[in-house]
Design an enzyme around this catalytic site. Structure first.
Site, PDB file in Angstrom:
ATOM      1  N   HIS A  59       3.400 -47.467  23.755  1.00  0.00           N
ATOM      2  CA  HIS A  59       4.266 -47.991  22.686  1.00  0.00           C
ATOM      3  C   HIS A  59       5.290 -49.018  23.187  1.00  0.00           C
ATOM      4  O   HIS A  59       5.293 -50.161  22.714  1.00  0.00           O
ATOM      5  CB  HIS A  59       4.919 -46.827  21.929  1.00  0.00           C
ATOM      6  CG  HIS A  59       6.061 -47.232  21.054  1.00  0.00           C
ATOM      7  ND1 HIS A  59       5.896 -48.019  19.939  1.00  0.00           N
ATOM      8  CD2 HIS A  59       7.391 -46.993  21.156  1.00  0.00           C
ATOM      9  CE1 HIS A  59       7.087 -48.231  19.382  1.00  0.00           C
ATOM     10  NE2 HIS A  59       8.004 -47.622  20.091  1.00  0.00           N
TER      11      HIS A  59
ATOM     12  N   GLU B 192      16.929 -42.480  24.306  1.00  0.00           N
ATOM     13  CA  GLU B 192      16.765 -41.540  23.202  1.00  0.00           C
ATOM     14  C   GLU B 192      15.851 -40.366  23.584  1.00  0.00           C
ATOM     15  O   GLU B 192      16.138 -39.228  23.273  1.00  0.00           O
ATOM     16  CB  GLU B 192      16.185 -42.282  21.993  1.00  0.00           C
ATOM     17  CG  GLU B 192      15.690 -41.377  20.885  1.00  0.00           C
ATOM     18  CD  GLU B 192      16.548 -41.488  19.646  1.00  0.00           C
ATOM     19  OE1 GLU B 192      16.805 -42.628  19.248  1.00  0.00           O
ATOM     20  OE2 GLU B 192      16.939 -40.449  19.096  1.00  0.00           O
ATOM     21  N   ASP B 193      14.756 -40.661  24.277  1.00  0.00           N
ATOM     22  CA  ASP B 193      13.709 -39.644  24.460  1.00  0.00           C
ATOM     23  C   ASP B 193      13.579 -39.077  25.865  1.00  0.00           C
ATOM     24  O   ASP B 193      12.802 -38.161  26.084  1.00  0.00           O
ATOM     25  CB  ASP B 193      12.338 -40.231  24.077  1.00  0.00           C
ATOM     26  CG  ASP B 193      12.287 -40.646  22.619  1.00  0.00           C
ATOM     27  OD1 ASP B 193      13.116 -40.144  21.855  1.00  0.00           O
ATOM     28  OD2 ASP B 193      11.427 -41.463  22.267  1.00  0.00           O
TER      29      ASP B 193
ATOM     30  N   ASP C 222      -1.336 -69.316  -7.102  1.00  0.00           N
ATOM     31  CA  ASP C 222      -1.178 -69.665  -5.690  1.00  0.00           C
ATOM     32  C   ASP C 222      -1.847 -68.651  -4.766  1.00  0.00           C
ATOM     33  O   ASP C 222      -1.452 -68.482  -3.632  1.00  0.00           O
ATOM     34  CB  ASP C 222       0.300 -69.847  -5.334  1.00  0.00           C
ATOM     35  CG  ASP C 222       1.125 -68.606  -5.660  1.00  0.00           C
ATOM     36  OD1 ASP C 222       0.577 -67.666  -6.260  1.00  0.00           O
ATOM     37  OD2 ASP C 222       2.314 -68.587  -5.303  1.00  0.00           O
TER      38      ASP C 222
ATOM     39  N   HIS D 213      13.407 -49.397  25.535  1.00  0.00           N
ATOM     40  CA  HIS D 213      14.123 -49.093  24.291  1.00  0.00           C
ATOM     41  C   HIS D 213      14.116 -47.618  23.875  1.00  0.00           C
ATOM     42  O   HIS D 213      15.016 -47.181  23.183  1.00  0.00           O
ATOM     43  CB  HIS D 213      13.631 -49.979  23.137  1.00  0.00           C
ATOM     44  CG  HIS D 213      12.373 -49.513  22.482  1.00  0.00           C
ATOM     45  ND1 HIS D 213      11.122 -49.910  22.895  1.00  0.00           N
ATOM     46  CD2 HIS D 213      12.165 -48.672  21.439  1.00  0.00           C
ATOM     47  CE1 HIS D 213      10.212 -49.338  22.132  1.00  0.00           C
ATOM     48  NE2 HIS D 213      10.803 -48.577  21.238  1.00  0.00           N
TER      49      HIS D 213
HETATM   50 MN    MN Z   1      10.178 -47.123  19.729  1.00  0.00          MN
END
Ligand code: MN
Length: 730
Positions: A60, A88-89, A271, A84
């Site tokens: 990921h 958090e994890d 369109d 990123h």
């Molecule tokens: Mn993520």
């Protein structure tokens, strides 16, 4: 190591190799040392984690970073992409990231982590707009949003393994929050994909049905677009206009919206099919438009010049719709390369690698673009500085807070819980007695911050305090507080004024019962008061003397006063009663209001006193030590400053209780002591034994002039041998 793990590791390594290759190609001058470090740290931190799909988790962050690399984002962004989810994890800390990768990367990772923790699920349009603004306000580096968008895009692409309910929640949030943010930032490509993916998960049937329908015309559409494109290319070449021509079918979600909004079928979407002509200059854009209109008939009202008048997100293009081969309508968009890039990538284009240039110049088209793009940001300081620091403070004047149920309340910066309370409802504001922010009690002067969850504590019957006027930042709260204060003060003044008038009438022997309403009204108007109430209020505020008013009301009963008249002497006999008021105390700056001493503490001259406006009985005066005062002062507005009047010859009844040894001669000693102090005994009661303890208790009520005298009496009593304790009782 099992085969699975080997292949999993292999997949991860392969993706990283792909990433390096891409970065080398798109940003040839960038040093990849830190990128690899970020990769190693993240891969190690996530190594035992799997995604819902069973893939190694590290896939990921790598895919997110590949999306960012495709956008040619800078190294800070790419490192953030890899890292990123670590804070958090996993056990990786922000400090660790700061030490290894520096302040910027740490700041971005921290920002993405914070955004991930917010629950933004919301269907309400107004709310969604606030959340979008809040997100943009919360991050001070727009790269946080770009990484978040890439993160969301990859999550949306790989949601199949998730339970239905989560898919829907994530898709709704994407549609409400993230796709519009991408749109605002001009990132048309990401926005389009986010919308189509959300549509697929939120309306699976409608979306599948629409796709089937579009597919069924695919061959027809492709043939049409190919023919049209070929014809356009030939015509442009003949006029020497360099151009790249692309044919495309409108995106599913925007077709769906159009069909729903205009209640039309697919065949009526004029369109649905579009050609895009990308040329080298603005001049050639208009030239190309001329060529198109010369060859095909334009549909009136469909020509739009977004080059001269760009859209709010700075999108630029010429749009026209023409009747093409076979009578089919087709939209044609004409733009330059630069406009095309901005339409696709928006704000992200800023970080794009360019050979031989360090940062954008002040006159860079993109700065002008960005400046307008953030039109929501009222005042951009020096744009050069803005770009160099890459900091954005998009809504410097606003702070975004939540109710415990998740409603967003937008307030001015430094607003307090009181502002918050009034913006919910004036009843909540009026009865506000405290506030919890993020679960903790805070003072009412607390300055709210972005993301604060605010809970207002209320108490029925409570009224705003004047002090609040200094704390609030919103005019709504200020006006409401003023209104309540004025209303209560006026009611209070009316009440006091009326009592004052009645009391003076009694004192002067005038009979108000003989005064008619009409008399009162006419006197009121003599004093410039529209209504009787206004006259009472003016009396209560101390503007006029009651005696003068009475003299006008009943000239035959009340004598006119000479200009200077001494105050009537205060009563020296007996106890002051509620009915006549208490002349030994006066309200500061306001003579002759109806006051009486509260029974609960019975203050005597010299003690600290405080007035409190009662309902219907005038001003009650308590000792500042009185335990009731604390409760009464809850309604600060009813507090009135009072002081002891100068006249000093009256006395106050004071009850005292004396615990003594039970011995003969005790009462004698006491009474002679009081005689020496010139304090009369009003009542006396002595009994032996008290609650099983050997000894006597003497209750007495004595006349006391002031606090000093009482203190003298008490200490003298204490000095009598055999006295164990003396207490003042109420
Ligand atoms: Mn993520």
């Amino acid at each position: 190591m099992s085969t699975d793990l080997v292949s999993a590791t292999g997949l991860v390594e392969q993706l990283y190799a792909e990433l390096e290759q891409k970065v080398r190609l798109l940003r040839p001058k960038d040093d990849l040392t830190q990128l690899e470090k970020a990769y190693r740290l993240a891969a190690d931190a996530h190594k035992s984690q799997l995604r819902q799909s069973g893939e190694p988790y590290m896939v990921h962050p790598l895919q997110v970073t590949l999306i960012l690399a495709d956008m040619q984002m800078d190294m800070v962004c790419l490192e953030t992409g890899l890292l990123h989810d670590t804070v958090e994890d996993t056990s990786v800390s922000i400090d660790q990231i700061r030490r290894t990768f520096g302040e910027e990367v740490a700041g971005c990772v921290d920002g993405v982590t914070k955004l991930s923790k917010l629950n933004l699920y919301s269907r309400e349009e107004r709310q969604a707009e606030s959340v979008r603004k809040m997100l943009l306000a919360m991050v001070n580096d727009i790269r946080v949003i770009i990484v978040k968008l890439a993160d969301r895009l990859h999550n949306m692409r790989t949601m199949d393994a998730l339970p239905r309910e989560r898919q829907e929640r994530i898709a709704q949030e994407t549609l409400d929050i993230y796709a519009p943010i991408a749109h605002r930032l001009g990132m048309g490509k990401i926005r389009g994909e986010l919308e189509d993916l959300s549509f697929k998960y939120l309306e699976p049937e409608a979306s599948a049905e629409l796709r089937r329908e579009i597919d069924s015309y695919r061959q027809q559409n492709e043939e049409f677009l190919n023919k049209m494109r070929h014809d356009v290319e030939v015509n442009l070449a003949r006029e020497n206009i360099p151009a790249r021509v692309e044919g495309r079918v409108k995106r599913a979600y925007s077709i769906y919206q159009k069909m729903k909004r205009q209640k039309i079928g697919l065949e009526q979407v004029y369109d649905l099919l579009a050609l895009r002509i990308i040329t080298d200059s603005v001049k050639n854009c208009y030239a190309a438009l001329g060529v198109i209109h010369n060859e095909w008939h334009p549909i009136p009202g469909r020509i739009k010049d977004f080059i001269a008048i760009p859209r709010p997100n700075l999108y630029q293009s010429l749009h026209t719709s023409v009747i093409g081969p076979g009578g089919r309508s087709c939209e044609v968009q004409i733009r330059t390369d630069e406009m095309h890039r901005l339409a696709e990538e928006g704000i992200a284009a800023h970080w794009k690698y360019k050979e031989g240039r360090k940062g954008p110049g002040a006159d860079d088209q993109r700065i002008i673009w960005l400046r307008q793009l953030v039109e929501w940001q009222k005042e951009l300081r020096d744009p050069g500085e803005f770009m160099s620091t890459l900091k954005v403070d998009l809504y410097p004047e606003e702070v975004y807070t939540f109710t415990p149920k998740g409603r967003v309340i937008v307030l001015p910066r430094d607003a307090t819980p009181i502002d918050f309370a009034f913006s919910i409802h004036s009843d909540v504001g009026n009865t506000c007695v405290g506030a919890k922010v993020n679960g903790r009690i805070v003072p009412l002067k607390y300055a709210l911050k972005n993301g604060d969850v605010v809970e207002i504590l209320t108490q029925a019957g409570h009224l705003p305090s004047k002090d609040w006027l200094a704390l609030v930042k919103t005019s709504k709260a200020r006006n409401k507080i003023r209104h309540v204060i004025n209303t209560t003060e006026r009611a209070k003044a009316i009440e006091i004024g009326q009592k004052y008038l009645e009391r003076e009438a009694r004192r002067l022997g005038a009979q108000l019962s003989r005064v008619t309403r009409a008399d009162l009204e006419s006197v009121a108007s003599d004093y410039g008061c529209g209504k009787i109430e206004d006259l009472h209020a003016a009396l209560g505020y101390g503007k006029f003397s009651a005696r003068q008013v009475l003299q006008k009301l009943a000239p035959d009963q009340v004598e006119a006063l000479p200009a200077e008249v001494p105050k009537p002497p205060p009563s020296t006999t007996g106890q002051p009663t509620e009915a006549t008021g208490d002349l030994v105390i006066k309200v500061k700056g306001c003579d002759d209001l109806l006051v009486y001493r509260a029974k609960c503490c019975n203050p005597i001259r010299g003690e600290g006193i405080v007035g409190y406006v009662t309902r219907g009985k005038g001003v009650a005066v308590h000792s500042t030590n009185c335990s009731n005062v604390q409760n009464l002062m809850y309604e600060v507005e009813r507090k009135i400053d009072v002081e002891w009047a100068r006249a000093a010859s009256e006395t106050f009844p004071v009850k005292i209780q004396i615990y003594t040894d039970d011995r003969p001669g005790m009462l004698n000693q006491l009474t002679s002591l009081l005689f020496a102090e010139q304090s009369n005994i009003i009542s006396l009661e002595a009994r032996s034994e008290h609650k099983g303890v050997e000894g006597a208790v003497i209750d007495m009520t004595i006349e006391i002039r002031d606090k000093k005298q009482l203190e003298r009496v008490v200490s003298a009593v204490r000095r009598i041998s055999g006295v164990r304790d003396v207490e003042r009782t109420q």
